[in-house]
Design a protein around this motif. Structure first.
Motif, PDB file in Angstrom:
ATOM      1  N   LEU B 309       0.830  -1.212   0.000  1.00  0.00           N
ATOM      2  CA  LEU B 309       0.000   0.000   0.000  1.00  0.00           C
ATOM      3  C   LEU B 309       0.866   1.263   0.000  1.00  0.00           C
ATOM      4  N   GLU B 310       1.954   1.222   0.761  1.00  0.00           N
ATOM      5  CA  GLU B 310       2.900   2.351   0.811  1.00  0.00           C
ATOM      6  C   GLU B 310       3.500   2.651  -0.550  1.00  0.00           C
ATOM      7  N   ASP B 311       4.030   1.591  -1.187  1.00  0.00           N
ATOM      8  CA  ASP B 311       4.723   1.789  -2.457  1.00  0.00           C
ATOM      9  C   ASP B 311       3.757   2.062  -3.598  1.00  0.00           C
ATOM     10  N   PHE B 312       2.548   1.538  -3.480  1.00  0.00           N
ATOM     11  CA  PHE B 312       1.557   1.745  -4.518  1.00  0.00           C
ATOM     12  C   PHE B 312       1.085   3.200  -4.527  1.00  0.00           C
ATOM     13  N   GLY B 313       1.079   3.834  -3.344  1.00  0.00           N
ATOM     14  CA  GLY B 313       0.658   5.233  -3.260  1.00  0.00           C
ATOM     15  C   GLY B 313      -0.731   5.393  -2.673  1.00  0.00           C
ATOM     16  N   TYR B 314      -1.212   4.369  -1.960  1.00  0.00           N
ATOM     17  CA  TYR B 314      -2.580   4.461  -1.446  1.00  0.00           C
ATOM     18  C   TYR B 314      -2.703   5.330  -0.199  1.00  0.00           C
ATOM     19  N   LEU B 315      -1.640   5.388   0.635  1.00  0.00           N
ATOM     20  CA  LEU B 315      -1.787   6.042   1.940  1.00  0.00           C
ATOM     21  C   LEU B 315      -2.270   7.495   1.873  1.00  0.00           C
ATOM     22  N   PRO B 316      -1.712   8.367   1.002  1.00  0.00           N
ATOM     23  CA  PRO B 316      -2.236   9.743   0.986  1.00  0.00           C
ATOM     24  C   PRO B 316      -3.693   9.810   0.558  1.00  0.00           C
ATOM     25  N   ARG B 317      -4.139   8.858  -0.264  1.00  0.00           N
ATOM     26  CA  ARG B 317      -5.558   8.857  -0.672  1.00  0.00           C
ATOM     27  C   ARG B 317      -6.440   8.428   0.492  1.00  0.00           C
ATOM     28  N   LEU B 318      -5.955   7.471   1.265  1.00  0.00           N
ATOM     29  CA  LEU B 318      -6.702   7.075   2.463  1.00  0.00           C
ATOM     30  C   LEU B 318      -6.770   8.261   3.419  1.00  0.00           C
ATOM     31  N   ALA B 319      -5.683   9.041   3.486  1.00  0.00           N
ATOM     32  CA  ALA B 319      -5.666  10.223   4.351  1.00  0.00           C
ATOM     33  C   ALA B 319      -6.761  11.206   3.939  1.00  0.00           C
ATOM     34  N   VAL B 320      -7.007  11.336   2.624  1.00  0.00           N
ATOM     35  CA  VAL B 320      -8.075  12.222   2.150  1.00  0.00           C
ATOM     36  C   VAL B 320      -9.420  11.732   2.681  1.00  0.00           C
ATOM     37  N   VAL B 321      -9.633  10.417   2.593  1.00  0.00           N
ATOM     38  CA  VAL B 321     -10.908   9.850   3.031  1.00  0.00           C
ATOM     39  C   VAL B 321     -11.090  10.016   4.547  1.00  0.00           C
ATOM     40  N   LEU B 322      -9.983   9.892   5.296  1.00  0.00           N
ATOM     41  CA  LEU B 322     -10.082   9.936   6.757  1.00  0.00           C
ATOM     42  C   LEU B 322     -10.058  11.357   7.319  1.00  0.00           C
ATOM     43  N   ASP B 323      -9.847  12.347   6.437  1.00  0.00           N
ATOM     44  CA  ASP B 323      -9.666  13.725   6.899  1.00  0.00           C
ATOM     45  C   ASP B 323     -10.783  14.189   7.827  1.00  0.00           C
ATOM     46  N   LYS B 324     -12.031  13.904   7.426  1.00  0.00           N
ATOM     47  CA  LYS B 324     -13.186  14.374   8.190  1.00  0.00           C
ATOM     48  C   LYS B 324     -13.149  13.830   9.618  1.00  0.00           C
ATOM     49  N   MET B 325     -12.844  12.510   9.716  1.00  0.00           N
ATOM     50  CA  MET B 325     -12.820  11.873  11.032  1.00  0.00           C
ATOM     51  C   MET B 325     -11.717  12.488  11.909  1.00  0.00           C
ATOM     52  N   PHE B 326     -10.571  12.751  11.301  1.00  0.00           N
ATOM     53  CA  PHE B 326      -9.463  13.307  12.077  1.00  0.00           C
ATOM     54  C   PHE B 326      -9.742  14.746  12.501  1.00  0.00           C
ATOM     55  N   HIS B 327     -10.585  15.444  11.750  1.00  0.00           N
ATOM     56  CA  HIS B 327     -10.948  16.813  12.138  1.00  0.00           C
ATOM     57  C   HIS B 327     -11.648  16.847  13.486  1.00  0.00           C
ATOM     58  N   ARG B 328     -12.450  15.798  13.746  1.00  0.00           N
ATOM     59  CA  ARG B 328     -13.128  15.735  15.050  1.00  0.00           C
ATOM     60  C   ARG B 328     -12.119  15.703  16.178  1.00  0.00           C
ATOM     61  N   LEU B 329     -10.940  15.161  15.897  1.00  0.00           N
ATOM     62  CA  LEU B 329      -9.915  15.023  16.931  1.00  0.00           C
ATOM     63  C   LEU B 329      -8.968  16.211  16.922  1.00  0.00           C
ATOM     64  N   GLY B 330      -9.297  17.223  16.123  1.00  0.00           N
ATOM     65  CA  GLY B 330      -8.438  18.402  16.067  1.00  0.00           C
ATOM     66  C   GLY B 330      -7.242  18.202  15.154  1.00  0.00           C
ATOM     67  N   LEU B 331      -7.299  17.207  14.277  1.00  0.00           N
ATOM     68  CA  LEU B 331      -6.180  16.946  13.375  1.00  0.00           C
ATOM     69  C   LEU B 331      -6.691  16.996  11.948  1.00  0.00           C
ATOM     70  N   HIS B 332      -5.788  16.801  10.973  1.00  0.00           N
ATOM     71  CA  HIS B 332      -6.295  16.597   9.628  1.00  0.00           C
ATOM     72  C   HIS B 332      -5.796  15.257   9.128  1.00  0.00           C
ATOM     73  N   GLY B 333      -6.276  14.880   7.939  1.00  0.00           N
ATOM     74  CA  GLY B 333      -6.099  13.508   7.475  1.00  0.00           C
ATOM     75  C   GLY B 333      -4.664  13.016   7.397  1.00  0.00           C
ATOM     76  N   TYR B 334      -3.687  13.939   7.188  1.00  0.00           N
ATOM     77  CA  TYR B 334      -2.318  13.456   7.000  1.00  0.00           C
ATOM     78  C   TYR B 334      -1.763  12.808   8.257  1.00  0.00           C
ATOM     79  N   SER B 335      -2.344  13.153   9.413  1.00  0.00           N
ATOM     80  CA  SER B 335      -1.932  12.498  10.656  1.00  0.00           C
ATOM     81  C   SER B 335      -2.235  11.012  10.632  1.00  0.00           C
ATOM     82  N   SER B 336      -3.113  10.589   9.734  1.00  0.00           N
ATOM     83  CA  SER B 336      -3.442   9.164   9.701  1.00  0.00           C
ATOM     84  C   SER B 336      -2.239   8.340   9.245  1.00  0.00           C
ATOM     85  N   ILE B 337      -1.298   8.953   8.508  1.00  0.00           N
ATOM     86  CA  ILE B 337      -0.145   8.171   8.037  1.00  0.00           C
ATOM     87  C   ILE B 337       0.761   7.756   9.205  1.00  0.00           C
ATOM     88  N   PRO B 338       1.171   8.681  10.097  1.00  0.00           N
ATOM     89  CA  PRO B 338       1.910   8.223  11.286  1.00  0.00           C
ATOM     90  C   PRO B 338       1.117   7.217  12.118  1.00  0.00           C
TER      91      PRO B 338
END
Lengths: 91, 578
Positions: B309-338
């Motif tokens: 998934l890392e090498d294919f390039g999926y993680l930043p796209r998953l971050a886009v999808v998760l952005d909304k959920m991470f906003h509730r926690l005061g973060l944005h989607g890119y935090s999902s990668i760590p």
């Protein structure tokens, strides 16, 4: 609302739309940018400045990120940043 | 020794080039911000000694995160008098955007060469670049390379001797964005031709995984199939291959070997007591059993999928999808990668928080990394032991952890005021991973795991034996007996487990096996052991990343959440009689 740093207003043109109100698949020419210093700096470093032509690829549901294409680069932008990019629709 | 610095936008393949040139393994993946620290390597070419430095990618000579700052520092340190050279690495499929940084680098007046990476991809993406024209326009040597398969890398190294400051005289006005992009437009207009081509399958797939409906749908598909794959491959390897090998071949051999050991202390350290592979507690018995039979299969299966998934390039796209959920926690989607990296191991996950902008975001993300799920070795052990109670017990452990992590983050978010910055990332094109590269990365991760696990288990057993002999364990056990019973409903034998859990988290779970816990007790104990403190490796990484004071704050906070959360769980189980 856009990250840290002071708010900057670059240029604002009266009856233009912002990126969020562009339809998916539509293109627009950037006519104004406003937002935090960091977001503006990064946008311009990617070539998304006044006069650039960008295409909106998609937008996530409920004020989620917006994906735009500039040349061969695709960028995902938070709703707040997209709100600060003013465009004139093309075609 | 001449110092060569790789500079360029994020995700243009700098680390891959670094690995190719120095023949070392720098971490690589297909998303912006894989490299957060500096990699330094050496190579010798035509009897000359070179030092190669690879840093994080940047978009401009202005830095915003800690990772940006370290990239700018190494560019600033390039000393022309000492033969220093900047290698400006460009994604050839994205010439226009990359030239923004190139012009800024040129304006530093330092000797440069330009590397057009991902050259092999230009053809099918309809990009034709006139290399001699580009050399003329930039006034610099331009070398096409493809770090994925290694072509052009030898020519790049050979061209280092031709590095020079560009004769392009850029007026200060040239660095004004509008003028700069007009200039870039002229350069690109002359040196590049774009052909219109039909959308390829991978581009359609990319559109689908970003679509408002297709995005969440594909995220769900990826998540479920990852879990199923890891579980079935991991379980299959344990039950069909490693468990039989251990019990039929290895265990009898070690038992025979142990009988011949003259020194009792040594034999108890190496093979422990008794024949139960989890209860005996010797380095060669429990140590090998935990590391090789119970953890390695899941480790291998997880990184097989995750690496893809890392090498294919999926993680930043998953971050886009998760952005909304991470906003509730005061973060944005890119935090999902760590956070996702933390599903494997907390150490690289904590380091990757350097790509985040603000202190607040880093603290929130670190809390999520440490709390939302255990690291993979511990997860494997929770699954292995928990499945004896049934799948519901395992699910209860992970659901409780997620709930505690969410509640804690909401609390920190409420305490640390301030807006989180907005999501902003480039989406790399999907790339099918190259088999060799992929295998090397998996191999390196497994090697790193083994480099740590067996020595740590040996140290842990030694420490426990010494503390036991000194009466420390008896003392602690006596001291925490009351509170542990009252708050968590667990037996006092949890005390030595807590000590060992600091050294190896997976081993702490394994030590629960001989205690004969009920299913409810197992959930409480697993949740508590997953949270109460980071393991020693994560502990020191945290101290290095955020400083002692802020590390202690996070550790205390997580400990408090562990005590509160697992006491609450114990209360719930007591009321509902689990």
């Amino acid at each position: 609302m856009l990250g840290k740093g002071r708010e900057v207003e670059e240029e604002c043109v009266g009856d233009s739309l912002d990126l969020t109100s562009l339809r998916d698949g539509e293109s627009g020419r950037v006519v104004g940018l406003r937002g935090g210093r960091e977001a503006l700096e990064k946008l311009q470093a990617m070539g998304i400045g006044i006069g650039a032509v960008v295409a909106k690829k998609s937008s996530a549901a409920r004020r989620g990120p917006i994906v735009i294409e500039k040349g061969r680069t695709q960028v995902a932008l938070g709703y707040g940043i997209a709100k600060g990019i003013l465009v004139e629709p093309i075609g | 020794m001449r110092k060569i610095v790789l500079a360029g936008n994020p995700n243009v393949g700098k680390s891959l080039l670094f690995s190719r040139i120095t023949r070392t393994g720098a971490a690589t993946a297909n998303y912006a911000g894989t490299t957060v620290a500096l990699d330094v390597g050496r190579f010798i070419f035509r009897d000359e000694d070179y030092e190669l430095v690879d840093g994080p990618g940047i978009y401009s000579l202005e830095g915003f995160s800690e990772a940006d700052a370290s990239a700018l520092r190494i560019i600033g340190e390039v000393d022309p008098a000492a033969g220093g050279v900047i290698v400006d690495v460009i994604d050839a499929t994205n010439l226009e955007r990359n030239l923004g940084l190139t012009l800024q680098l040129i304006s530093t007046g330092k000797p440069m060469i330009v590397c057009l990476n991902f050259w092999d991809e230009t053809k099918h993406r309809g990009v034709a670049i006139d290399v001699p024209a580009l050399e003329r326009l930039l006034g610099l040597p331009v070398i096409p390379t493809s770090a994925l398969d290694g072509s052009g890398v030898a020519e790049l190294v050979a061209a280092l001797s031709a590095a020079r400051p560009s004769p392009l005289k850029l007026e200060p006005a040239a660095l004004e964005t509008e003028y700069r992009w007009r200039l870039i437009g002229e350069i690109v207009g002359e040196a590049q031709r774009l052909e219109h081509r039909h959308h390829r399958f991978l581009e359609r797939l990319s559109d689908f995984t970003l679509h408002p409906v297709g995005g969440p749908l594909s995220a769900a598909i990826v998540l479920v199939s990852t879990l199923l794959f890891v579980r079935f491959l991991g379980e299959g390897l344990v039950n069909e291959v490693l468990e039989p090998l251990y019990s039929r071949v290895y265990a009898p051999f070690v038992a025979g070997f142990a009988r011949r050991l003259p020194w009792e202390f040594l034999s108890s350290l190496l093979v422990g007591r008794g024949t139960d592979p989890l209860g005996s507690f010797g380095v060669l018995t429990s140590g090998i059993y935990i590391a090789l039979v119970l953890v390695l299969p899941y480790f291998f299966s997880f990184y097989l999928v995750f690496g893809f998934l890392e090498d294919f390039g999926y993680l930043p796209r998953l971050a886009v999808v998760l952005d909304k959920m991470f906003h509730r926690l005061g973060l944005h989607g890119y935090s999902s990668i760590p956070v996702m990296l933390g599903l494997g191991c907390k150490v690289p996950a904590l380091m990757s928080t350097r790509m985040l902008g603000s202190e607040r975001e880093r603290t929130l993300t670190i809390a999520l990394i440490l709390m939302s799920a255990p690291c993979l070795p511990q997860t494997s052990m929770i699954i292995s032991l928990g499945m004896n109670y049934g799948v519901n017990t395992v699910l209860a452990v992970f659901a409780s952890l997620l709930a505690i992590a969410f509640l804690t983050n909401l609390a920190i978010n409420a305490m640390m005021r301030g807006e989180s910055s907005e999501f902003f990332t480039e989406l790399p094109a999907y790339r099918v991973p190259k088999a060799g590269l992929f295998a090397r990365k998996l191999g390196r991760r497994i090697a790193e795991y083994f480099a740590e696990v067996l020595p740590m288990i040996a140290v842990g057993i030694l420490v426990l034996n010494v503390l036991d002999a000194l009466g420390v364990i008896a003392f602690i056990t006596e001291a925490i007996k009351g509170p542990v019973k009252a708050l968590l409903g667990l037996p006092p034998e949890i005390a030595p487990i807590m000590i060992l859990g600091f050294l190896r988290k997976d081993v702490s779970i394994a030590l629960l096996a001989p205690l004969g816990l009920s299913s409810g007790q197992f959930v409480v104990a697993s949740v508590f052991l997953a949270l109460y403190t980071p393991c020693v490796a994560a502990f020191f990484t945290l101290a290095r990343e955020s400083g002692i004071a802020s590390m202690l704050k996070v550790v205390l906070l997580v400990l408090a959440a562990a005590i509160l959360g697992s006491s609450a769980l114990h209360g719930i189980f007591a009321i509902f009689g689990a």
